[in-house]
Design a protein around this motif. Structure first.
Motif, PDB file in Angstrom:
ATOM      1  N   ARG A 117       0.800  -1.227   0.000  1.00 38.00           N
ATOM      2  CA  ARG A 117       0.000   0.000   0.000  1.00 38.00           C
ATOM      3  C   ARG A 117       0.841   1.290   0.000  1.00 38.00           C
ATOM      4  NH1 ARG A 117      -4.648   0.915  -1.244  1.00 38.00           N
ATOM      5  NH2 ARG A 117      -5.225   2.211   0.539  1.00 38.00           N
ATOM      6  N   ILE A 118       2.054   1.210   0.557  1.00 38.50           N
ATOM      7  CA  ILE A 118       2.845   2.428   0.766  1.00 38.50           C
ATOM      8  C   ILE A 118       4.173   2.310   0.022  1.00 38.50           C
ATOM      9  CG2 ILE A 118       3.921   3.927   2.478  1.00 38.50           C
ATOM     10  CD1 ILE A 118       1.849   2.963   4.484  1.00 38.50           C
ATOM     11  N   PRO A 119       4.455   3.222  -0.901  1.00 33.22           N
ATOM     12  CA  PRO A 119       5.664   3.079  -1.717  1.00 33.22           C
ATOM     13  C   PRO A 119       6.937   3.544  -1.008  1.00 33.22           C
ATOM     14  CG  PRO A 119       4.507   5.079  -2.344  1.00 33.22           C
ATOM     15  CD  PRO A 119       3.641   4.380  -1.312  1.00 33.22           C
ATOM     16  N   TYR A 120       8.014   2.917  -1.399  1.00 34.82           N
ATOM     17  CA  TYR A 120       9.342   3.502  -1.175  1.00 34.82           C
ATOM     18  C   TYR A 120       9.494   4.563  -2.258  1.00 34.82           C
ATOM     19  CZ  TYR A 120      14.440   3.980  -1.109  1.00 34.82           C
ATOM     20  OH  TYR A 120      15.723   4.477  -1.024  1.00 34.82           O
ATOM     21  N   GLU A 121       9.812   5.790  -1.900  1.00 36.48           N
ATOM     22  CA  GLU A 121       9.923   6.837  -2.930  1.00 36.48           C
ATOM     23  C   GLU A 121      10.766   8.002  -2.421  1.00 36.48           C
ATOM     24  OE1 GLU A 121       8.437   9.881  -2.282  1.00 36.48           O
ATOM     25  OE2 GLU A 121       7.371   9.235  -0.502  1.00 36.48           O
ATOM     26  N   THR A 122      11.364   8.724  -3.379  1.00 35.72           N
ATOM     27  CA  THR A 122      12.224   9.860  -3.022  1.00 35.72           C
ATOM     28  C   THR A 122      11.564  11.213  -3.246  1.00 35.72           C
ATOM     29  OG1 THR A 122      13.261   9.730  -5.219  1.00 35.72           O
ATOM     30  CG2 THR A 122      14.385   8.609  -3.402  1.00 35.72           C
ATOM     31  N   PHE A 123      10.352  11.246  -3.801  1.00 34.65           N
ATOM     32  CA  PHE A 123       9.671  12.530  -4.000  1.00 34.65           C
ATOM     33  C   PHE A 123       9.553  13.283  -2.674  1.00 34.65           C
ATOM     34  CE2 PHE A 123       7.799   9.567  -7.165  1.00 34.65           C
ATOM     35  CZ  PHE A 123       8.229  10.196  -8.323  1.00 34.65           C
ATOM     36  N   SER A 124       9.104  12.562  -1.637  1.00 34.01           N
ATOM     37  CA  SER A 124       8.925  13.203  -0.332  1.00 34.01           C
ATOM     38  C   SER A 124      10.262  13.552   0.310  1.00 34.01           C
ATOM     39  CB  SER A 124       8.109  12.302   0.604  1.00 34.01           C
ATOM     40  OG  SER A 124       8.756  11.068   0.828  1.00 34.01           O
ATOM     41  N   LYS A 125      11.296  12.772   0.015  1.00 36.80           N
ATOM     42  CA  LYS A 125      12.618  13.057   0.595  1.00 36.80           C
ATOM     43  C   LYS A 125      13.117  14.429   0.148  1.00 36.80           C
ATOM     44  CE  LYS A 125      17.205  10.983   1.292  1.00 36.80           C
ATOM     45  NZ  LYS A 125      17.088  10.407   2.632  1.00 36.80           N
ATOM     46  N   PHE A 126      12.942  14.735  -1.135  1.00 36.05           N
ATOM     47  CA  PHE A 126      13.349  16.052  -1.628  1.00 36.05           C
ATOM     48  C   PHE A 126      12.540  17.156  -0.933  1.00 36.05           C
ATOM     49  CE2 PHE A 126      14.056  13.711  -5.910  1.00 36.05           C
ATOM     50  CZ  PHE A 126      15.240  13.159  -5.431  1.00 36.05           C
ATOM     51  N   ARG A 128      20.068  12.559  -5.990  1.00 34.99           N
ATOM     52  CA  ARG A 128      20.287  12.993  -7.367  1.00 34.99           C
ATOM     53  C   ARG A 128      19.492  12.168  -8.390  1.00 34.99           C
ATOM     54  NH1 ARG A 128      21.730  16.570  -4.912  1.00 34.99           N
ATOM     55  NH2 ARG A 128      23.682  17.767  -4.967  1.00 34.99           N
ATOM     56  N   ARG A 129      18.550  11.370  -7.921  1.00 36.79           N
ATOM     57  CA  ARG A 129      17.745  10.594  -8.849  1.00 36.79           C
ATOM     58  C   ARG A 129      16.389  10.301  -8.217  1.00 36.79           C
ATOM     59  NH1 ARG A 129      21.542   5.206  -8.377  1.00 36.79           N
ATOM     60  NH2 ARG A 129      20.673   4.380  -6.434  1.00 36.79           N
ATOM     61  N   ILE A 130      15.425  10.025  -9.064  1.00 35.85           N
ATOM     62  CA  ILE A 130      14.082   9.700  -8.595  1.00 35.85           C
ATOM     63  C   ILE A 130      13.930   8.189  -8.561  1.00 35.85           C
ATOM     64  CG2 ILE A 130      11.633   9.756  -9.209  1.00 35.85           C
ATOM     65  CD1 ILE A 130      12.106  12.603 -10.265  1.00 35.85           C
ATOM     66  N   THR A 131      13.510   7.704  -7.422  1.00 36.42           N
ATOM     67  CA  THR A 131      13.310   6.270  -7.246  1.00 36.42           C
ATOM     68  C   THR A 131      11.966   6.043  -6.570  1.00 36.42           C
ATOM     69  OG1 THR A 131      15.697   5.955  -6.927  1.00 36.42           O
ATOM     70  CG2 THR A 131      14.267   4.141  -6.252  1.00 36.42           C
ATOM     71  N   ALA A 132      11.270   5.006  -6.999  1.00 39.83           N
ATOM     72  CA  ALA A 132      10.034   4.606  -6.315  1.00 39.83           C
ATOM     73  C   ALA A 132       9.836   3.105  -6.535  1.00 39.83           C
ATOM     74  CB  ALA A 132       8.831   5.386  -6.829  1.00 39.83           C
ATOM     75  N   VAL A 133       9.384   2.427  -5.485  1.00 41.94           N
ATOM     76  CA  VAL A 133       9.109   0.990  -5.562  1.00 41.94           C
ATOM     77  C   VAL A 133       7.760   0.725  -4.926  1.00 41.94           C
ATOM     78  CG1 VAL A 133       9.901  -1.348  -5.007  1.00 41.94           C
ATOM     79  CG2 VAL A 133      11.581   0.491  -5.350  1.00 41.94           C
ATOM     80  N   ILE A 157      11.172  17.292 -10.064  1.00 41.64           N
ATOM     81  CA  ILE A 157      11.860  17.674 -11.301  1.00 41.64           C
ATOM     82  C   ILE A 157      12.619  18.975 -11.105  1.00 41.64           C
ATOM     83  CG2 ILE A 157      11.484  18.468 -13.673  1.00 41.64           C
ATOM     84  CD1 ILE A 157       9.209  16.428 -13.846  1.00 41.64           C
ATOM     85  N   GLN A 158      11.987  19.931 -10.419  1.00 45.26           N
ATOM     86  CA  GLN A 158      12.631  21.213 -10.144  1.00 45.26           C
ATOM     87  C   GLN A 158      13.826  21.044  -9.216  1.00 45.26           C
ATOM     88  OE1 GLN A 158      12.063  24.125 -11.508  1.00 45.26           O
ATOM     89  NE2 GLN A 158      13.564  25.245 -10.240  1.00 45.26           N
ATOM     90  N   PHE A 159      13.664  20.212  -8.186  1.00 37.13           N
ATOM     91  CA  PHE A 159      14.748  19.959  -7.224  1.00 37.13           C
ATOM     92  C   PHE A 159      15.981  19.425  -7.948  1.00 37.13           C
ATOM     93  CE2 PHE A 159      17.110  17.159  -4.386  1.00 37.13           C
ATOM     94  CZ  PHE A 159      17.206  17.893  -3.208  1.00 37.13           C
ATOM     95  N   GLY A 209      21.499  20.319 -11.447  1.00 36.69           N
ATOM     96  CA  GLY A 209      22.143  19.928 -12.695  1.00 36.69           C
ATOM     97  C   GLY A 209      21.687  18.601 -13.272  1.00 36.69           C
ATOM     98  N   VAL A 210      20.576  18.059 -12.746  1.00 37.05           N
ATOM     99  CA  VAL A 210      20.050  16.808 -13.277  1.00 37.05           C
ATOM    100  C   VAL A 210      18.759  17.115 -14.028  1.00 37.05           C
ATOM    101  CG1 VAL A 210      19.240  14.494 -12.737  1.00 37.05           C
ATOM    102  CG2 VAL A 210      21.039  15.525 -11.341  1.00 37.05           C
ATOM    103  N   ALA A 211      18.822  17.049 -15.350  1.00 34.03           N
ATOM    104  CA  ALA A 211      17.658  17.359 -16.174  1.00 34.03           C
ATOM    105  C   ALA A 211      17.053  16.057 -16.695  1.00 34.03           C
ATOM    106  CB  ALA A 211      18.055  18.263 -17.332  1.00 34.03           C
TER     107      ALA A 211
END
Length: 270
Positions: free
Chosen positions: A37-46, A199-204, A257-259, A264-266
Motif C-alpha cells: 500500500r505504501i511506496p518507497y519513494e524519493t519525492f517526499s525526501k526532496f 540525485r535521482r528519482i526512485t520509487a518501488v 523535477i525542479q529539485f 544539474g540533473v535534467a
C-alpha cells in the motif's frame, strides 16, 4: 493537539487492516499490507529536505501526507514511522542500524527477536528471526535476499538478481532508539553528487503479483516470471504513468523535477 488514537486508526485504515493484539501472524500481515500500500519513494525526501524542519516527519505529518499526497518515503521515514505504529499497537520495538546508509526494525515477540524492514524497496514480506539459523533466503519478483550470520550481533544482507549480488549491507543487531540514529539520518540527506539518493528519482511499489521499480524515466515491471520495462521520454506520459502506478500527487512530481534541475540533473531536457 494530536489525537493519537485517530491517527493510528487512519494509518491502519490506509493499510486496510484492523487493530489486533500483537502476534507474529498480525505482524506479517501488517508488513505485507505496508509494502503493497505504501511506496518507497524519493519525492517526499526532496520535499522534506527543502523544508529543513524535520527530515523524518512526525507520525501525524507522515499519515497526513500518506493520505493526501500518496507519499511513503525512504528507509528512515518508512521504518521509523512503521516502528511508531507497531509500538502504539503494543509490539516491543527498537531500531537497528544497517550499514551503509540504511535502517531497519527489531521486533521482540515471545522472547524471540525478528528483523522487519518495510523501507528497503525489497520484498522482505515477513519478519525474519535472524538468530534462528545461520542463513535465511527469501525470494520475490526476480530477487533473492540472503541473510547470513557473521558474528553474534552482525548479519549480512545480500540482495541478488539472476544469481548476482547487486547490493550488500551489514545489519548491526543491536537495539537503538530514534535519538541514536540522528547522525545517520543527517548523512542520508547530504546534498551533494556523492549521495546518489539525492540525485535521482526512485520509487518501488508491490502490487499483488507485480513489483514496479521506477528509476528516473523508466519503470521496470517485475513479476515472478519476467521483467518488462516502460520508457517515459515525454514528461506528460511520465506524470500520468507515475500517478497511475504510485498515486503520487502531481505537485510532488513537479517539485522533484525542479529539485533535480537546480542540481544539474535534467530528466526532460534543459
Amino acid at each position: 493537539m494530536v489525537d493519537l488514537e485517530q491517527l493510528i486508526e487512519d494509518y491502519l485504515r490506509y493499510l486496510k487492516i484492523d487493530i489486533e493484539s500483537p502476534s507474529l501472524n498480525y505482524l506479517q500481515r501488517l508488513i505485507q499490507q505496508h509494502l503493497s500500500r505504501i511506496p518507497y519513494e524519493t519525492f517526499s525526501k526532496f520535499h522534506y529536505y527543502k523544508e529543513k524542519t524535520n527530515f523524518v516527519p512526525a507520525l501525524d505529518v507522515f499519515v497526513k501526507n500518506l493520505i493526501e499526497r500518496g507519499w511513503g518515503g525512504t528507509c528512515y521515514t518508512l521504518n521509523i514511522n512503521f516502528s511508531r505504529l507497531l509500538s502504539h499497537l503494543g509490539f516491543p520495538v527498537s531500531l537497528v542500524r544497517v550499514t551503509p546508509g540504511h535502517l531497519a526494525i527489531m521486533v521482540t515477540l515471545e522472547k524471540r527477536q525478528f528483523y522487519v524492514d518495510v523501507g528497503y524497496g525489497s520484498p522482505i514480506m515477513k519478519p525474519v528471526e535472524l538468530e534462528a539459523k545461520r542463513r535465511h533466503v527469501l525470494h520475490g519478483f526476480g530477487e533473492e535476499i540472503i541473510f547470513i550470520q557473521k558474528s553474534t550481533d552482525r548479519f549480512e544482507i545480500d540482495r541478488r538478481s539472476n544469481g548476482k549480488s547487486f547490493v550488500k549491507k551489514e545489519i548491526e543487531w543491536c537495539p537503538l532508539t530514534e535519538e541514536d540514529i540522528q547522525s545517520d539520518i543527517m548523512k542520508s540527506y547530504i546534498d551533494d553528487d556523492q549521495n546518489t539518493t539525492m540525485r535521482r528519482i526512485t520509487a518501488v511499489r508491490f502490487n499483488g503479483h507485480e513489483c514496479y521499480f521506477l528509476r528516473d524515466r523508466s519503470i521496470k515491471v517485475m513479476t515472478y516470471r519476467n521483467i518488462r520495462e516502460i520508457q517515459m521520454r515525454d514528461i506528460d506520459k511520465w506524470k500520468t504513468t507515475i500517478q497511475e502506478v504510485y498515486q503520487i500527487d502531481e505537485n510532488s512530481l513537479d517539485e522533484s523535477i525542479q529539485f533535480l534541475s537546480e542540481r544539474g540533473v535534467a530528466l526532460f531536457g534543459k
